[in-house]
Write a protein that holds these residues in place. Structure first.
Motif, short mmCIF file in Angstrom:
data_model
loop_
_atom_site.label_atom_id
_atom_site.label_comp_id
_atom_site.label_asym_id
_atom_site.label_seq_id
_atom_site.Cartn_x
_atom_site.Cartn_y
_atom_site.Cartn_z
N ALA A 180 -4.15 10.64 -9.50
CA ALA A 180 -3.01 10.18 -10.30
C ALA A 180 -1.82 9.95 -9.39
O ALA A 180 -1.66 10.64 -8.38
N VAL A 181 -0.97 8.98 -9.75
CA VAL A 181 0.25 8.71 -8.99
C VAL A 181 1.39 8.43 -9.97
O VAL A 181 1.15 8.09 -11.13
N ALA A 182 2.61 8.57 -9.49
CA ALA A 182 3.80 8.25 -10.28
C ALA A 182 4.71 7.35 -9.46
O ALA A 182 4.82 7.51 -8.24
N ILE A 183 5.34 6.41 -10.13
CA ILE A 183 6.33 5.54 -9.49
C ILE A 183 7.67 5.76 -10.18
O ILE A 183 7.76 5.64 -11.41
N TYR A 184 8.69 6.11 -9.41
CA TYR A 184 9.97 6.45 -9.99
C TYR A 184 11.08 6.08 -9.02
O TYR A 184 10.83 5.77 -7.84
N SER A 185 12.31 6.10 -9.51
CA SER A 185 13.46 5.76 -8.67
C SER A 185 13.56 6.75 -7.53
O SER A 185 13.27 7.93 -7.67
N GLY A 186 13.97 6.25 -6.37
CA GLY A 186 14.10 7.10 -5.19
C GLY A 186 12.98 6.90 -4.20
O GLY A 186 13.07 7.32 -3.04
N MET A 187 11.87 6.27 -4.64
CA MET A 187 10.76 5.99 -3.72
C MET A 187 11.08 4.73 -2.90
O MET A 187 11.79 3.84 -3.36
N THR A 188 10.53 4.65 -1.70
CA THR A 188 10.75 3.47 -0.86
C THR A 188 9.86 2.33 -1.36
O THR A 188 8.86 2.53 -2.05
N ARG A 189 10.24 1.13 -0.98
CA ARG A 189 9.45 -0.06 -1.35
C ARG A 189 8.03 0.06 -0.81
O ARG A 189 7.05 -0.26 -1.51
N ALA A 190 7.89 0.56 0.42
CA ALA A 190 6.57 0.69 1.03
C ALA A 190 5.70 1.68 0.25
O ALA A 190 4.50 1.47 0.05
N GLU A 191 6.32 2.78 -0.20
CA GLU A 191 5.57 3.80 -0.94
C GLU A 191 5.13 3.27 -2.30
O GLU A 191 4.00 3.51 -2.73
N ILE A 192 6.00 2.53 -2.98
CA ILE A 192 5.65 1.91 -4.26
C ILE A 192 4.51 0.92 -4.07
O ILE A 192 3.53 0.90 -4.83
#
Length: 640
Positions: free
Chosen positions: A82-94
């Motif tokens: 499982a993964v989560a995408i949220y504010s504060g992550m870098t563009r590369a990580e997303i």
């Protein structure tokens, strides 16, 4: 694999809780499903199990970063990707997380509703095999809800990207209009609706008008053994009250979003494991906490909505054993709610001024910074622009409701590393840069080969211990590797974040809808009236109060709340005032007569012919209240 086998293999449970199986079967049958389950009712299993039973990935929309991260960590501990995408992550990580959802066997993708319109998400989702769309905290889609999030209204449009996936919407608190709004705004097809009763038979609700709340709290904690949560409104109060309780012999600590992540985790762990008995907290604490044996939840301040109070109070007694929810208030607490309402809706001019100050604070040009996140220090911000702190805070909350920004006060993002070079290139770099070789080897030794395919959370302090050096030295070397494009190093963040959800507007031209804002004010005002009515009521069963508020038909009193108990005491004292001779005569006559066969009250009076009919009727009522008598389905009295 059957849903029972999935439940047992991944969650270790032998059977589903009430209604879970019916909800799961509805989802698997392809119905759009609305599930209303109270706090602790096991909502997450209702979408996680059917998603595991199908091929493909489940997309989960959730408004709270902390809750998203908590659920992802729980799934990963169970061996579920499982993964989560949220504010504060870098563009590369997303970018990498979404790639893994397309190619890497991820089963659950958690996203905030504000991400639904982004091109990077939509294009990747088109390449995913989406088996289910889960909408958590679904009440946020309704303007009649207590936590309206306009971005939830984008979900219906997003469904067109995944036309083959059905939807499950979940919430713990929704009135009838909100339930209808959820189904309409999500464009339910072939709908199914499941609702567990809002009654909690094991939970005793009480409200006390108290001049000395601290003394009353002590009394409650002395009478009720076991773990406790005490809610207060401000961060300062958490610290002062925890200190007060500790000084009076209670094992207590405090919790709020302003603590560091390490402090929050340590205090939460100590409380969950029973090392600390009392957690004094703002409402930042409790969501997603798996502790079923909380015996009492006390609110020292009156909450702003019955929805929030029901959810927070419901954290007591999730093990279905006897528990207590207590609200303490003074007369001025209710007038304070009204006063707070007046300044929690700043003028449009104030909203524009605060928005412009934010743009100046971060030096953001008009049209830029969509979904960009920034560290945010409210104290520094208000000092910089000489703003009034409380007014500014509420202005930020209203700007959130307008989907212009997002303020995340409870934010923690661990340091993460991704190795950008392949094995061969990395080996050549290590040979050529011997001074960095030992750090790279240590990272690989601690965190493994997955560093080449994913961003992995790391601990600079662990690396420093392994290398017998300082944390600052490790960070310096990681920054050097990042600059040399050997790794992507995303450094830890542990302070509140502001995210611009839209490209930065010209503040003077933001089209605020005054009519819509007036409607929201009216909704909040009605909710405060409902809270005041609950606090001041002294004749309606507390559980029935909640049931009626949420639109559930209620026929029986709970018998365990303060109102019900006071009623029993009153009835008993009135009964004891009756002539002793009447009690001696009527009680055995009633019981003996009904022992033979059931009878209506009219028939009973005809048979026994009481001299004082009102006394006789009151005795029958008392016996009904104390469960010695009951009515059958034909309206006849019988002995229990």
């Amino acid at each position: 694999m059957s849903i029972q086998s999935i439940l047992q293999q991944y969650w270790g449970y032998q059977a589903f809780r009430p209604q879970q199986q019916e909800i799961i079967e509805s989802v698997l049958a392809g119905h759009d499903t609305l599930a209303l389950l109270p706090t602790g009712g096991g909502k997450s299993i209702c979408f996680q199990v059917p998603a595991m039973a199908r091929e493909g990935i489940c997309i989960v929309i959730s408004p709270l970063i902390a809750l998203m991260k908590d659920q992802v960590e729980q799934l990963q501990r169970r061996g579920i990707p499982a993964v989560a995408i949220y504010s504060g992550m870098t563009r590369a990580e997303i970018d990498m997380s979404l790639d893994n959802c397309v190619y890497g066997g991820i089963k659950f993708l958690y996203i905030s509703p504000e991400r639904l319109k982004t091109e990077i998400l939509i294009e990747r989702v088109k390449r995913m095999r989406v088996n289910l769309l889960a909408v958590d905290e679904a009440h946020c889609i309704s303007q009649w809800g207590y936590d309206f999030r306009p971005a939830y209204l984008e979900i219906a449009q997003f469904r067109k990207v995944i036309p083959d996936a059905n939807v499950i919407a979940l919430t713990a608190t929704a009135t009838k209009p909100v339930q209808q709004d959820i189904q309409d705004n999500l464009e339910f097809k072939s709908p199914k609706h499941f609702q567990k009763s809002f009654a909690r038979p094991n939970l005793s609700y009480s409200v006390f008008y108290e001049d000395d709340k601290e003394r009353k709290l002590q009394e409650i904690l002395q009478k009720v053994n076991g773990s406790a949560i005490v809610y207060v409104r401000s961060r300062k109060k958490t610290q002062l009250l925890a200190k007060y309780l500790y000084g009076h012999g209670f094992s207590a600590t405090f919790y709020h979003a302003g603590l560091t992540n390490q402090e929050r985790e340590e205090r939460q762990s100590n409380w969950i494991n029973g090392k600390t008995r009392v957690m004094v907290s703002t409402n930042a604490f409790g969501m997603g906490i798996d502790k079923p044996d909380v015996r009492v939840v006390v609110h020292m301040d009156v909450p702003e909505t019955l929805e929030a109070y029901y959810q927070e109070a419901g954290r007591a007694g999730r093990d279905e054993k006897k528990a207590y929810a207590v609200l303490l208030y003074l007369g001025n607490d209710l007038s304070e709610l009204q006063r707070r309402l007046s300044f929690s809706f700043p003028t449009i001019e104030t909203l524009k001024r605060v928005y412009q100050c934010l743009a100046n604070y971060y030096k953001i040009a008009v049209g830029s910074s969509s979904l960009a996140s920034y560290d945010f220090d409210l104290d520094n911000f208000v000092k910089t622009f000489q703003l009034q702190p409380t007014e500014t805070y509420y202005a930020l909350k209203r700007l959130e409701e307008e989907s212009l920004i997002q303020l995340n006060e409870d934010f923690y993002h661990p340091s993460k590393v991704f190795i950008k070079l392949g094995n061969t290139e990395l080996y050549k770099f290590q040979v050529a840069n011997a001074h960095l070789d030992i750090l790279i080897k240590s990272i690989l030794r601690l965190y493994g080969g997955e560093l080449f395919s994913n961003f992995i959370a790391i601990s600079e302090s662990k690396l420093a211990t392994l290398l017998s050096t300082s944390v600052n030295d490790v960070m310096r070397q990681l920054k050097a590797l990042h600059k040399m494009e050997v790794v992507d190093y995303d450094q830890q963040k542990d302070i509140p974040q502001i995210t611009f959800l839209q490209p930065r507007h010209d503040a003077a031209k933001i089209p605020f809808d005054r009519k819509k804002m007036d409607e929201r004010f009216k909704i909040h005002s009605e909710k405060i009236k409902a809270v005041s009515a609950y606090a001041t009521s002294n004749n309606l069963c507390r559980t029935r109060h909640f049931q009626e508020y949420f639109g559930e038909k209620a026929y029986d009193d709970c018998g365990v709340c303060d109102t019900c108990l006071n009623k029993k005491k009153t009835d008993k004292s009135e009964l004891l005032a009756y002539p002793v001779q009447a009690l001696k005569i009527y009680y055995p006559q009633i019981m003996e007569n009904l022992q033979k066969q059931p009878a209506t009250l009219t028939k009973l009076k005809q048979v026994l012919q009481p001299e004082k009919e009102q006394e006789f009727v009151e005795i029958v009522k008392y016996l009904l209240e104390n469960k010695e008598l009951a009515y059958d389905n034909q309206g006849r009295l019988y002995k229990k």
